[in-house]
Design a protein around this motif. Structure first.
Motif, short mmCIF file in Angstrom:
data_model
loop_
_atom_site.label_atom_id
_atom_site.label_comp_id
_atom_site.label_asym_id
_atom_site.label_seq_id
_atom_site.Cartn_x
_atom_site.Cartn_y
_atom_site.Cartn_z
N LEU A 176 0.86 -1.19 0.00
CA LEU A 176 0.00 0.00 0.00
C LEU A 176 0.90 1.24 0.00
O LEU A 176 1.81 1.34 0.82
CB LEU A 176 -0.91 -0.01 1.23
N ALA A 177 0.61 2.13 -0.94
CA ALA A 177 1.41 3.36 -1.01
C ALA A 177 0.93 4.30 0.10
O ALA A 177 -0.14 4.11 0.64
CB ALA A 177 1.20 4.00 -2.37
N ASP A 178 1.74 5.29 0.44
CA ASP A 178 1.27 6.15 1.54
C ASP A 178 0.64 7.45 0.99
O ASP A 178 0.84 8.52 1.51
CB ASP A 178 2.39 6.43 2.55
N PHE A 179 -0.19 7.32 -0.05
CA PHE A 179 -0.78 8.54 -0.61
C PHE A 179 -2.12 8.87 0.03
O PHE A 179 -2.73 9.89 -0.30
CB PHE A 179 -0.92 8.44 -2.14
N VAL A 180 -2.60 8.00 0.94
CA VAL A 180 -3.87 8.30 1.62
C VAL A 180 -3.61 8.63 3.07
O VAL A 180 -2.89 7.92 3.77
CB VAL A 180 -4.85 7.10 1.54
N THR A 181 -4.17 9.73 3.54
CA THR A 181 -4.11 10.08 4.97
C THR A 181 -5.51 9.91 5.55
O THR A 181 -6.47 10.45 5.00
CB THR A 181 -3.68 11.56 5.16
#
Ligand SMILES: Cc1ncc(COP(=O)(O)O)c(C=O)c1O
Length: 415
Positions: A176-181
């Motif tokens: 999972l990329a860390d583009f969602v906060t």
């Protein structure tokens, strides 16, 4: 018509089929406990009633994951599919289109009420969410997505980034990329993180436990997006198409999104979903020069599109809004009485229209209640942390059936 239970549940045929399924299906798909207490094999459906392979009739209070709004076996969908399949069942959605696809896109643009709306079709709710996220990235040139605790947006690897359930994410966390906060659902945000392309929100969290956003908070998200040049995506996969009494749940709040992700009810039982955005929100996509950068084999599936068009027209003809509001209020009044009677076990009743949740006092309590209801021939689903019983019946449910369900819930809570 009420449940008619003729064998212990699951019946002998269901149990035998479950043993066969265990030997051929991936272990994580169907819950097949060794004590054979689950599942029930469905054979046919009519309205809210499901007939299982043992001849038992059960009452479906889930619309099979919130899909079958017109009831199982609804003729709008089956006749449209039959007609379309005699003409052409499968086509080449993004190459040589069908009239069914065109009609569905037109219907969706009209229904959405969004200015100069544009549609990208998909086959699952997760697809619709991913198309919405991609649209926002392309339109804004930014990359971050803000989503919320308790949110459920699908399990495709892209959508899973936004889904907030730890148990679903954990096995794949390295992918999972860390583009969602993620932020707490319902809490005000000071501002959006830098580089936010979109805020992705469910107006009512379904799988998260029928948790409702307030008008103030949704307005607040709208103004944060406006200030930051981000897009507001409402995930209406569960709430869309009159499930909550309005065609889309955001209409209860007078907040206009940039993009709506929808699915479930849309296909009338066929796997079809859509990302519908304002002309402006969708304008980041490059014009196709012969090779689409976002498509799939079954995009705009003719059978699915025909079923969806017929379903939307049927829902609008039956005045789904009035029906759902009337039946929802009826069920709600039953549930409010139950909450007043069982104050120790039930802490609140939530939701709108025919998307209602009974908040129980403990994790897992709704699983126990759901199991007890199943033994009475009523199919329900737990949500949240197993502490919310979710009720999302077809819009053709009768008051008599709702009386029966309320009676069974009351009885199960009394034991
Ligand atoms: C709000 C919401 N978004 C997305 C999804 C994912 O839809 P699908 O399971 O069709 O991919 C769901 C499914 O329950 C949902 O409730």
């Amino acid at each position: 018509m009420l449940p008619d239970i003729r064998t212990p549940l699951p019946g002998p045929k269901s149990r035998a089929l479950a043993a066969r399924l265990r030997s051929v299906e991936g272990a994580n798909v169907t819950f097949l406990p060794q004590d054979e207490s689950f599942p029930i094999f469905w054979e046919s459906g009519n309205g809210c009633l499901i007939t299982d392979v043992d001849g038992n009739q059960l009452l479906d209070m889930t619309s099979a994951f919130g899909v079958s709004a017109l009831g199982h076996g609804a003729t709008a969908a089956t006749q449209a599919i039959a007609k379309q399949s005699n003409l052409l069942l499968h086509g080449m959605g993004d190459v040589h289109p069908t009239v069914a696809k065109l009609e569905l896109c037109e219907e969706l643009c009209r229904t959405s009420g969004l200015p100069a709306a544009k549609v990208i079709l998909g086959t699952s709710g997760g697809d619709a969410v991913e198309a919405a996220i991609k649209s926002a990235i392309l339109r804004t040139g930014k990359h971050r997505v803000v989503a919320f605790d308790g949110g459920y947006h699908g399990l495709n690897l892209g959508a899973l980034n936004a889904t907030a359930r730890h148990d679903f994410r954990m096995p794949f966390h390295r992918h999972l990329a860390d583009f969602v906060t993620h932020f707490p659902y319902g809490s005000p945000l000071e501002n959006l993180p830098d580089d936010t392309a979109a805020v992705l929100v469910e107006v009512i969290q379904g799988r998260g436990g029928v948790r409702e956003a307030s008008t103030d908070w949704l307005m607040h998200l709208r103004s944060l997006c406006d200030a930051a040049g981000a897009l507001l995506i409402v995930d209406e996969v569960f709430t869309g198409f009159w499930r909550t009494g309005e065609v889309f749940a955001h209409r209860h709040h007078g907040v206009t999104p940039d993009i709506i992700a929808c699915g479930k009810v849309l296909g009338g039982g066929m796997p079809i979903s859509a990302c519908v955005g304002t002309g402006d929100a969708m304008s980041g996509w490059p014009v196709s020069t012969g090779e689409s950068i976002h498509t799939s084999t079954f995009l705009g599936h003719p059978g699915g599109c025909a079923s969806a068009v017929a379903t939307l027209r049927s829902l609008s003809d039956m005045d789904a809004s009035a029906t759902v509001n009337r039946l929802g209020a009826y069920l709600r009044s039953h549930l409010d009485l139950i909450a007043r009677k069982h104050t120790r076990k039930v802490t609140s009743i939530r939701g709108k229209g025919l998307m209602l949740g009974i908040q129980m006092d403990a994790h897992g309590a709704a699983v126990t209640l759901s199991d007890a209801l199943l033994q009475n021939g009523i199919i329900t689903l737990p949500a949240g942390n197993g502490d919310v019983l979710e009720l999302t019946p077809p819009f053709v449910v009768t008051e008599h059936q709702l009386d029966f369900v309320a009676g069974a819930i009351d009885q199960a809570l009394t034991l």
